[in-house]
Design a protein around this motif. Structure first.
Motif, short mmCIF file in Angstrom:
data_model
loop_
_atom_site.label_atom_id
_atom_site.label_comp_id
_atom_site.label_asym_id
_atom_site.label_seq_id
_atom_site.Cartn_x
_atom_site.Cartn_y
_atom_site.Cartn_z
N PRO A 280 0.81 -1.22 0.00
CA PRO A 280 0.00 0.00 0.00
C PRO A 280 0.85 1.27 0.00
O PRO A 280 0.36 2.34 -0.36
N VAL A 281 2.13 1.15 0.39
CA VAL A 281 3.00 2.34 0.46
C VAL A 281 3.21 2.93 -0.92
O VAL A 281 3.03 4.14 -1.15
N ASP A 282 3.59 2.09 -1.89
CA ASP A 282 3.80 2.58 -3.26
C ASP A 282 2.70 2.08 -4.21
O ASP A 282 2.83 2.24 -5.42
N ASN A 283 1.65 1.47 -3.64
CA ASN A 283 0.49 1.05 -4.41
C ASN A 283 0.86 0.10 -5.54
O ASN A 283 0.39 0.22 -6.67
N THR A 284 1.72 -0.87 -5.24
CA THR A 284 2.13 -1.84 -6.25
C THR A 284 1.68 -3.24 -5.85
O THR A 284 1.50 -3.55 -4.66
N VAL A 285 1.52 -4.07 -6.86
CA VAL A 285 1.22 -5.49 -6.68
C VAL A 285 2.33 -6.27 -7.35
O VAL A 285 2.63 -6.04 -8.52
N THR A 286 2.97 -7.17 -6.63
CA THR A 286 4.06 -7.97 -7.17
C THR A 286 3.58 -9.39 -7.43
O THR A 286 2.93 -10.00 -6.58
N VAL A 287 3.91 -9.90 -8.61
CA VAL A 287 3.50 -11.26 -8.98
C VAL A 287 4.73 -12.10 -9.27
O VAL A 287 5.82 -11.59 -9.52
N GLY A 288 4.55 -13.42 -9.23
CA GLY A 288 5.67 -14.31 -9.50
C GLY A 288 5.20 -15.76 -9.53
O GLY A 288 3.99 -16.04 -9.51
N PRO A 289 6.13 -16.70 -9.53
CA PRO A 289 5.78 -18.12 -9.63
C PRO A 289 5.12 -18.64 -8.36
O PRO A 289 5.25 -18.07 -7.28
N ALA A 290 4.42 -19.77 -8.49
CA ALA A 290 3.69 -20.35 -7.36
C ALA A 290 4.61 -20.65 -6.19
O ALA A 290 4.23 -20.49 -5.03
N ALA A 291 5.83 -21.09 -6.48
CA ALA A 291 6.77 -21.43 -5.40
C ALA A 291 7.09 -20.22 -4.53
O ALA A 291 7.50 -20.38 -3.37
N GLY A 292 6.90 -19.02 -5.07
CA GLY A 292 7.15 -17.82 -4.29
C GLY A 292 6.13 -17.59 -3.19
O GLY A 292 6.30 -16.70 -2.35
N LEU A 293 5.07 -18.40 -3.19
CA LEU A 293 4.04 -18.29 -2.16
C LEU A 293 4.36 -19.14 -0.93
O LEU A 293 3.67 -19.04 0.08
N ASP A 294 5.38 -19.98 -1.02
CA ASP A 294 5.68 -20.89 0.08
C ASP A 294 6.06 -20.14 1.36
O ASP A 294 7.08 -19.44 1.40
N VAL A 295 5.24 -20.30 2.39
CA VAL A 295 5.49 -19.67 3.69
C VAL A 295 6.17 -20.67 4.60
O VAL A 295 5.69 -21.78 4.80
N LEU A 296 7.32 -20.27 5.14
CA LEU A 296 8.10 -21.14 6.01
C LEU A 296 7.87 -20.83 7.49
O LEU A 296 8.09 -21.68 8.35
N GLY A 297 7.45 -19.60 7.77
CA GLY A 297 7.22 -19.19 9.14
C GLY A 297 6.43 -17.90 9.16
O GLY A 297 6.22 -17.27 8.12
N LEU A 298 5.99 -17.49 10.33
CA LEU A 298 5.21 -16.25 10.42
C LEU A 298 5.29 -15.67 11.82
O LEU A 298 5.61 -16.37 12.79
N THR A 299 5.00 -14.38 11.88
CA THR A 299 4.88 -13.67 13.15
C THR A 299 3.46 -13.14 13.24
O THR A 299 2.96 -12.54 12.30
N ALA A 300 2.81 -13.40 14.37
CA ALA A 300 1.42 -12.98 14.54
C ALA A 300 1.30 -12.11 15.80
O ALA A 300 2.02 -12.29 16.77
#
Length: 380
Positions: A280-300
């Motif tokens: 939302p800072v620069d109003n851009t959307v980045t796209v890429g390959p499906a493997a780029g969606l792999d989440v290994l960890g998270l902070t909540a």
């Protein structure tokens, strides 16, 4: 007195309670109210008017909170033989759920409004008012189970019907709220509920379930957001910053989205591209390959516990989306934040969604995903 299915597994001499049954106008909440009466409780039905200008009829199976739903709830209460009222919580719902929903998308996050409604409306505004009026508990048609512990206290568990289980959206409830909650349907399947409704002569027995987002009756989330946030053109980029196209508003995209990207030419490898990031800072959307969606960890952030907060690192399973599968994780509360490491990568996980931790079928608690850790596209 015999406890009704899904009720806390306490002794048969459990006290008669004053119960406020939240009745949406659907089959689940109607049967839940009927079971509470059958269990010997003193039950009053209430329909929450959550729309400032409710339409008369539902649009297919979408939405709820229409005048039709209110009338269906009243008819069900008449058949069950309980007092019935309509409470206007439209302003509170707009502030705590709808405005929050819009603000989260504007910030590039993906919220879960059903979870927020449970936290802020059904088990905060409604429960608080119920307790102030002298009621002992709120009863709803959620598919989940409450188990009473021998030494006192309660645990929230998954429902028997895995396909209908709603414990994920109830993971925001704390011990005090669970102490005043009844979920009579947790030990029953949806098919059994509909059959029971017919036996009870409830006209809602065959009424379609509501789905998607209740306050967006036509299902057009992007149109709903555009009406409130306006057109905000920006760029669609690939992982190295090359411009691939343009969009009318970054809020119209979600992490993991594949369709509707409006990219005029294919990727060099010919494979589909997915939304990897929304800024939302620069109003851009980045796209890429499906493997780029792999989440290994998270902070909540903003963790909420259904009982005592866990101490130290522990092994759990985690559900990361409303209809997602459980994944094995290691989780630890540190500095007020929940840090979660996934045993195997998961896809389609976005900031704003909830992570709900389970120990077997028991719901441990939940938190709002703030950041995800993924492989860099260059490593793929």
């Amino acid at each position: 007195m015999t406890d009704f299915p899904g009720a806390p597994s306490g002794p048969s001499t459990s006290p008669r309670l004053r119960v406020l049954a939240a009745m949406s106008g659907g089959v689940d909440s109607a049967v839940a109210a009927a079971r509470a009466v059958e269990a010997g409780h003193e039950v009053t039905g209430v329909h929450l008017a959550l729309a400032a200008n409710p339409q008369s009829f539902r649009t297919g199976a979408r939405g709820c909170c229409t005048l039709e739903d209110s009338r269906d709830a009243r008819r069900a209460a008449d058949v069950i033989g309980i007092p019935f009222y309509v409470w206007d919580l439209a302003e509170r719902f707009r502030e705590d759920v709808i405005d929050d929903f819009v603000a989260e998308y504007a910030a590039g996050r993906t919220p879960n409004p059903c979870l927020r409604c449970n936290e802020k409306i059904k088990f905060a505004a409604l429960l608080d008012r119920a307790l102030a009026l002298g009621f002992d508990a709120v009863c709803t048609g959620h598919y989940a189970r409450i188990v009473e512990l021998p030494g006192g206290g309660r645990e929230l568990h998954r429902a028997v019907d895995a396909a209908k289980d709603q414990s994920y959206v109830l993971g925001v409830l704390d011990a005090q709220q669970l102490a005043h909650s009844l979920f009579p349907l947790g030990d029953t399947t949806k098919e059994q509920i509909r059959a029971e409704a017919e036996r009870r002569d409830l006209a809602v027995a065959k009424k379609p379930d509501s789905h998607d987002i209740c306050f967006i009756a036509d299902g057009d989330t992007q149109g709903f957001l555009a009406e409130r946030l306006g057109r905000a053109p920006g760029d669609i980029l690939d992982a190295d910053g090359t411009k691939l196209g343009e969009h009318d508003g970054a809020y119209g995209f979600t992490i993991g989205q594949r369709k509707g990207l409006r990219i005029g030419h294919p990727a060099p490898d010919g494979k589909p591209r997915y939304v990897l990031d929304i800024s939302p800072v620069d109003n851009t959307v980045t796209v890429g390959p499906a493997a780029g969606l792999d989440v290994l960890g998270l902070t909540a952030i903003r963790p909420r516990w259904c009982g005592p907060a866990p101490v130290g690192a522990g092994r759990y399973t985690a559900q990361l989306r409303a209809h997602g599968e459980e994944v094995p994780v290691t989780a630890e509360l540190a500095g007020g934040q929940l840090r979660v490491a996934l045993d195997t990568p998961a896809r389609g996980i976005a900031p704003g969604q909830a992570v709900v931790l389970y120990d077997g079928t028991r719901v441990v608690g939940s938190a709002t995903i703030a950041e995800t850790e993924r492989r860099a596209v260059a490593e793929i």
